[in-house]
Design an enzyme around this catalytic site. Structure first.
Site, mmCIF file in Angstrom:
data_model
loop_
_atom_site.group_PDB
_atom_site.id
_atom_site.type_symbol
_atom_site.label_atom_id
_atom_site.label_comp_id
_atom_site.label_asym_id
_atom_site.label_seq_id
_atom_site.Cartn_x
_atom_site.Cartn_y
_atom_site.Cartn_z
ATOM 1 N N THR A 1 -4.029 7.261 9.010
ATOM 2 C CA THR A 1 -4.099 7.406 10.648
ATOM 3 C C THR A 1 -2.693 7.998 10.968
ATOM 4 O O THR A 1 -2.814 8.221 12.425
ATOM 5 C CB THR A 1 -3.885 6.023 10.855
ATOM 6 O OG1 THR A 1 -2.912 5.797 9.980
ATOM 7 C CG2 THR A 1 -4.793 5.276 10.491
ATOM 8 N N GLY A 2 -2.072 8.301 9.900
ATOM 9 C CA GLY A 2 -0.850 9.255 10.782
ATOM 10 C C GLY A 2 -0.255 8.939 11.174
ATOM 11 O O GLY A 2 1.525 9.562 11.913
ATOM 12 N N ARG B 1 5.363 5.310 8.969
ATOM 13 C CA ARG B 1 4.679 4.407 7.431
ATOM 14 C C ARG B 1 6.880 3.183 7.755
ATOM 15 O O ARG B 1 7.537 3.827 8.045
ATOM 16 C CB ARG B 1 4.892 4.206 6.656
ATOM 17 C CG ARG B 1 4.232 4.729 6.137
ATOM 18 C CD ARG B 1 4.047 5.150 4.787
ATOM 19 N NE ARG B 1 2.191 5.507 4.395
ATOM 20 C CZ ARG B 1 2.569 6.832 3.537
ATOM 21 N NH1 ARG B 1 3.291 6.732 2.695
ATOM 22 N NH2 ARG B 1 1.517 7.105 3.022
ATOM 23 N N LYS C 1 -1.587 9.300 -7.603
ATOM 24 C CA LYS C 1 -0.747 9.870 -7.840
ATOM 25 C C LYS C 1 -0.955 9.433 -9.392
ATOM 26 O O LYS C 1 -1.152 10.751 -10.522
ATOM 27 C CB LYS C 1 0.476 10.387 -7.658
ATOM 28 C CG LYS C 1 1.178 10.476 -8.843
ATOM 29 C CD LYS C 1 2.818 10.972 -8.458
ATOM 30 C CE LYS C 1 3.867 11.144 -9.684
ATOM 31 N NZ LYS C 1 4.704 12.025 -10.139
ATOM 32 N N GLY D 1 0.993 -1.168 -0.062
ATOM 33 C CA GLY D 1 -0.081 0.357 0.479
ATOM 34 C C GLY D 1 0.900 1.268 -0.171
ATOM 35 O O GLY D 1 2.011 1.427 0.220
ATOM 36 N N ASP D 2 0.391 2.865 -0.433
ATOM 37 C CA ASP D 2 0.569 3.554 -0.232
ATOM 38 C C ASP D 2 1.956 3.611 -1.216
ATOM 39 O O ASP D 2 3.090 4.436 -1.669
ATOM 40 C CB ASP D 2 0.855 4.115 1.514
ATOM 41 C CG ASP D 2 0.337 4.299 2.203
ATOM 42 O OD1 ASP D 2 -0.927 4.216 1.638
ATOM 43 O OD2 ASP D 2 0.423 3.509 3.231
ATOM 44 N N GLU D 3 2.607 2.924 -2.741
ATOM 45 C CA GLU D 3 2.832 3.783 -3.493
ATOM 46 C C GLU D 3 2.371 4.227 -4.056
ATOM 47 O O GLU D 3 3.922 4.496 -5.255
ATOM 48 C CB GLU D 3 2.636 1.829 -4.631
ATOM 49 C CG GLU D 3 2.858 0.827 -3.822
ATOM 50 C CD GLU D 3 1.513 0.411 -3.167
ATOM 51 O OE1 GLU D 3 0.866 1.042 -3.514
ATOM 52 O OE2 GLU D 3 1.847 -1.061 -2.756
ATOM 53 N N LYS E 1 -0.275 5.095 -5.676
ATOM 54 C CA LYS E 1 -1.369 4.534 -6.409
ATOM 55 C C LYS E 1 -2.457 6.297 -7.273
ATOM 56 O O LYS E 1 -2.721 6.073 -8.141
ATOM 57 C CB LYS E 1 -2.853 3.730 -6.382
ATOM 58 C CG LYS E 1 -1.726 1.918 -6.239
ATOM 59 C CD LYS E 1 -2.625 1.220 -5.172
ATOM 60 C CE LYS E 1 -3.347 1.702 -4.040
ATOM 61 N NZ LYS E 1 -2.165 1.342 -2.861
ATOM 62 N N GLY F 1 -5.912 5.599 1.862
ATOM 63 C CA GLY F 1 -5.520 7.242 1.558
ATOM 64 C C GLY F 1 -4.493 7.193 0.406
ATOM 65 O O GLY F 1 -3.713 6.976 0.469
ATOM 66 N N HIS F 2 -5.367 8.371 -0.365
ATOM 67 C CA HIS F 2 -4.141 8.680 -1.597
ATOM 68 C C HIS F 2 -4.027 10.319 -2.090
ATOM 69 O O HIS F 2 -5.511 10.733 -1.710
ATOM 70 C CB HIS F 2 -5.190 7.959 -3.182
ATOM 71 C CG HIS F 2 -6.104 6.803 -2.838
ATOM 72 N ND1 HIS F 2 -7.033 6.245 -3.676
ATOM 73 C CD2 HIS F 2 -4.990 5.931 -1.901
ATOM 74 C CE1 HIS F 2 -6.870 4.976 -3.577
ATOM 75 N NE2 HIS F 2 -5.474 4.277 -2.206
ATOM 76 N N GLN G 1 -5.144 -0.461 -1.216
ATOM 77 C CA GLN G 1 -4.215 -1.596 -0.893
ATOM 78 C C GLN G 1 -3.313 -1.905 -1.857
ATOM 79 O O GLN G 1 -3.268 -0.920 -3.029
ATOM 80 C CB GLN G 1 -5.265 -2.357 0.192
ATOM 81 C CG GLN G 1 -5.970 -2.210 1.291
ATOM 82 C CD GLN G 1 -7.031 -0.976 1.423
ATOM 83 O OE1 GLN G 1 -7.654 -2.006 -0.006
ATOM 84 N NE2 GLN G 1 -7.466 -0.103 1.121
ATOM 85 N N THR H 1 -1.682 8.289 5.012
ATOM 86 C CA THR H 1 -2.342 9.000 5.111
ATOM 87 C C THR H 1 -3.712 8.790 5.901
ATOM 88 O O THR H 1 -4.753 10.351 5.842
ATOM 89 C CB THR H 1 -3.293 9.276 3.940
ATOM 90 O OG1 THR H 1 -1.756 8.714 2.719
ATOM 91 C CG2 THR H 1 -3.517 9.881 3.416
#
Ligand code: GDP
Ligand code: IMO
Ligand code: MG
Length: 429
Positions: free
Chosen positions: A300-301, A304, A18, A12-14, A16, A40-41, A223, A298
């Site tokens: 939960t803050g 990572r 953008k 996740g958070d790669e 996507k 979160g994007h 995800q 993005t």
């Protein structure tokens, strides 16, 4: 022209969001097909930053956007997101956004149950986003879920709430958490129903017509493959199928609609929440990646976890997800690191592995076998053409292609929409 499906190839958070925003300029419709507001994007367009969770990233380009039946929708989170966007000057009405009438709703007790279970797990917690994603999908599979269309049928809604609360209040009481009252929930749902129903329709019909008319559909995954409920690092996963095949079932189209599959991977690795992470760095380099890459969740803050690029895992994701091309993001975050490592295999209890096996103990014991790469001093940050890249960066990208078995067709060198290098247009492939 084929359709394109974008999925995450790591945890996740790669980036996507953008990439979907960038590709949306070439698409007619953007469709979310799984997950919920656990996603979160973040999209950066000049001085504006948009944070999207449920709303497909296509809205920022003014492209028709669809929330498919495979998504779990929290009505209050949905409306709050629309309000937030309107506050940024982006008014999203039913002419721009359609919501599947068969999508499952996330209700307040789902979040409460998610959080109560996590608390009960203690050190064994999954590290969920606490947003009720898992419990809502459980209800869907158990055939007791409330769906968008139920909001238009108050008698059905009331009867379903009876069944739902019988189940959930028993569980919540057992976990020592607060229980819910039917009358209150019913009136809260009926209060938001008109605002939600404005967006609702059988989206499969619209998508079918669009496909028949040769419109380009862009499917936006949330995800990632390693968080897939079947193929990921179970139980440290989310509760939906995140692979490209899910785009068809999660939107009401056939498998031929999926089109070209573009996997998104960072040039290193991150993960939020618990679970195995063979290439994790807990040293200064890990902290450097976290700071330079601004690696904070993005949603939960949470900071990572960061580590080296894991080619074994991404190769596994390429095969499981049907990934035909890779978008490699955040290459700029590696700028200035003298020496880079890439995992090319694992050792587990003395034995060599070319994949991550299924066993939980084996996954936890996986030690990466690294190869070392020369870093680069000339920055890649903000590069917008292949010619601007320093030779060691090109070598790094080429080696990743070779190791994972998929061509890198897009490179991202900054958060801004335009910090992008396109080698091959997936819509033209
Ligand atoms: P998603 O969940 O896959 O859409 O990814 P997120 O938006 O949660 O996290 C990716 C973060 O990296 C966001 O803050 C993006 O603005 C940012 N980002 C995306 N691509 C790049 C890039 O190439 N370089 C840098 N420095 N940041 C990027
Ligand atoms: P995007 O779309 C990163 C993780 C959570 C947790 C696990 C289960 O932004 O890439 P859940 O709330 O889904 O039951 O949590 O999955 N997780 C994500 N990690 N990016 C996401 O979405 C995620 N969505 C869920 O941290 O480990
Ligand atoms: Mg994210």
């Amino acid at each position: 022209m084929p359709n394109v499906t974008v999925i995450g190839a790591q945890w996740g958070d790669e980036g996507k969001g953008k990439v979907v925003d960038w590709l949306a300029s070439r698409a007619d419709i953007v469709v979310r097909f799984q997950g919920g507001h656990n996603a979160g994007h973040t999209l950066v367009v000049g001085s504006q930053q948009y944070k999207l969770s449920l709303v497909p990233s296509g809205v920022v380009r003014g492209k028709l956007s669809v929330i498919g039946n495979g998504v779990v929708v929290d009505p209050w989170a949905f409306l709050a997101e629309l309000d937030r966007l309107a506050g940024q000057g982006l008014v999203v009405g039913p002419e721009l956004l359609r919501l599947s009438d068969t999508a499952t709703l996330i209700l307040p007790m789902h979040g409460a149950l998610d959080r109560a279970r996590e608390a009960a797990r203690g050190d064994g917690r999954i590290g969920t986003t606490g947003r009720g994603i898992g419990p809502a999908y459980e209800d869907k599979v158990a055939r007791r879920a409330i769906r968008v269309a139920d909001l238009a049928e108050p008698a059905v809604l009331e009867a379903k709430l009876d069944e739902l609360l019988r189940h959930h209040n028993t569980l919540l009481a057992g976990l020592g958490a607060e229980t819910y009252d039917k009358g209150t929930l019913l009136s809260e749902l009926l209060a938001v129903a008109p605002r939600l129903l404005r967006f609702a329709e059988p989206v499969w019909r619209r998508l079918h017509e669009a496909k028949a008319a040769g419109r380009r559909i862009l499917f936006e995954g949330a995800q990632a493959v390693m968080l897939d409920v079947d193929h990921g690092t179970y139980p440290y996963v989310t509760s939906s199928n995140t692979v490209a095949g899910a785009a068809a079932a999660g939107s009401g189209l056939g498998p031929d609609a999926v089109g070209r599959v573009l996997g998104i991977a960072k040039a290193y690795t991150t993960r939020v929440g618990s679970g195995p992470f063979p290439t994790e760095l807990t040293d200064a380099t890990g902290r450097h990646l976290g700071e330079r890459g601004r690696e904070f969740g993005t949603v939960t803050g949470r900071p990572r976890r960061c580590g080296w690029f894991d080619a074994v895992m991404v190769r596994q994701a390429v095969r499981l997800g049907g990934i035909q091309g890779l978008a490699l993001t955040k290459l700029d975050v590696l700028d200035g690191i003298p020496e880079l490592k890439v995992a090319v295999g694992y050792r587990i209890n003395g034995q060599a592995f070319d994949h991550l096996p299924a066993g939980r103990q084996a996954q936890a014991a996986a030690e990466p076998v690294f190869e070392t790469h020369e870093g680069w001093t000339q920055p890649t940050s903000g590069a917008r053409s292949w010619a601007e890249l320093p030779a060691p960066a090109i070598k790094y990208v080429k080696r990743i292609e070779e190791l994972v078995g998929a061509p890198v067709t897009l490179l991202s060198t900054g958060a801004d929409r335009d910090d992008t290098i396109l080698m091959q247009d997936p819509f033209a492939a």
